[in-house]
Design a protein around this motif. Structure first.
Motif: not given
Length: 267
Positions: A117-125, A166-179, A183-189
Motif C-alpha cells: 500500500v505505502v509502496g504503491v502510494a509513493l509510486g503514484l506520488k 483492495s487498497a491498491v484498487d481504491r488508490l488507483t481510482r482516487v489517483a485517476a480522479l485527482e490526475s 490536469g496531470y495528463g496521467v492515466r491510472v489503472n
C-alpha cells in the motif's frame, strides 16, 4: 503503427527482478519501451537489465525499496537523467504473507501494508510529480498498479494480503480522479492478476497446505483452477500483455479502471 507500440516511451517497473515484474519488463521492452527495473534484489535486477540489453532493448537497473521515499526520488531522477524522461510506471512490487485471521501476526500485516500500500502510494506520488506539467518529464503518461484477484474474491488464508490489494484498487481510482481534475495528463489503472505459477504463487499454494486449508499444495491449485472458467492458471505473459495494453495508446481513454486478468475467477 500498432496501438501497442511503445517505441520512445520510458518505463519504470518496480519489483522487476523476478516473476511477474520481470515478465512485465520484458513485455514493455518487446513493445519498444526503454525500461528501468527497480528492485531491492540487486544481482537479479542487474542481470535482468543486462538480458534486456542483449535483446536489443534500452534497459537499466536501479535499487529501489518502494517503502523508502529517498529511493523513489533517486529512482525517478535516474530514469529522467538516463532515459530522457518517464512515461510509464508499473507499481508491481508486493509481498504476500499467508495466515489465518484467528492467528493474525500484526508484524506480517504491517509488512504487507508497507510494501503493497505505502509502496504503491509513493509510486503514484513520484510518478505524478515527474509526469505532470512542470515536472522533470512533464508530458503526462500512464501508471499501472498491480492489484490481485484477491481484491475481488474471498479466499481463505490471505485476509491481510486481500485487504492490501483492495487498497491498491481504491488508490488507483482516487489517483485517476485527482490526475484528471488537476490536469496531470496521467492515466491510472490497475490489473487484477489471477494465480500465476511463479515462486510467489507456488509458495501461496504451499501455504494453503501448511495452514491446513487443503490437504496439499496441488489440491489448493486445483481449487483455483476449478473456480476459473477458462480452466487453467494464469501465465506471466497473460498479465504482462494486459499491462502493455493499459500503458499503450490503445487504452488512451481508459483511466480509473481495474482489469481482471484472472480467467474469469473473480466474476
Amino acid at each position: 503503427m500498432s496501438s501497442y507500440d511503445l517505441t520512445g516511451r520510458k518505463a519504470l517497473v518496480t519489483g522487476g527482478a523476478q516473476g511477474l515484474g520481470a515478465g512485465i519488463a520484458e513485455a514493455l521492452a518487446a513493445a519498444g519501451a526503454a525500461v528501468v527495473i527497480g528492485d531491492v534484489q540487486e544481482e537479479a535486477g542487474r542481470a535482468g537489465a543486462e538480458a534486456l540489453q542483449k535483446s536489443g532493448a534500452t534497459a537499466g537497473f536501479v535499487r529501489l525499496d518502494v517503502t523508502d521515499e529517498e529511493d523513489w526520488e533517486a529512482a525517478v531522477a535516474m530514469c529522467v537523467e538516463e532515459l530522457g524522461g518517464l512515461d510509464i510506471v508499473v507499481n508491481n512490487a508486493g509481498v504476500e504473507i499467508s495466515g489465518l485471521i484467528g492467528d493474525l501476526d500484526p508484524h506480517d500485516v504491517r509488512r504487507m501494508l508497507d510494501v503493497n500500500v505505502v509502496g504503491v502510494a509513493l509510486g503514484l506520488k513520484h510518478a505524478f510529480r515527474t509526469m505532470r506539467p512542470g515536472g522533470p518529464s512533464g508530458r503526462g503518461g500512464a501508471i499501472v498498479n498491480v492489484s490481485s484477484v484477491a481484491a475481488t474474491i474471498a479466499f481463505p488464508g490471505i485476509g491481510g494480503y486481500a485487504a492490501t490489494k483492495s487498497a491498491v484498487d481504491r488508490l488507483t481510482r482516487v489517483a485517476a480522479l485527482e490526475s484528471g481534475k488537476l490536469g496531470y495528463g496521467v492515466r491510472v489503472n490497475c490489473v487484477y492478476p489471477g494465480l500465476v505459477p511463479t515462486a510467489m504463487g507456488m509458495q501461496l499454494a504451499q501455504d494453503m497446505q501448511d495452514l491446513g486449508l487443503w490437504p496439499s499444495a496441488e489440491a489448493a491449485v486445483g481449487e483455483v483452477v476449478g473456480r476459473t472458467p477458462l480452466g487453467r492458471l494464469g501465465e506471466v505473459a497473460d498479465m504482462a500483455d494486459a499491462v502493455v495494453f493499459l500503458a499503450s495508446d490503445a487504452a488512451r481513454f481508459i483511466t480509473g479502471a481495474g482489469l481482471p486478468v484472472d480467467g474469469g475467477m473473480g466474476m
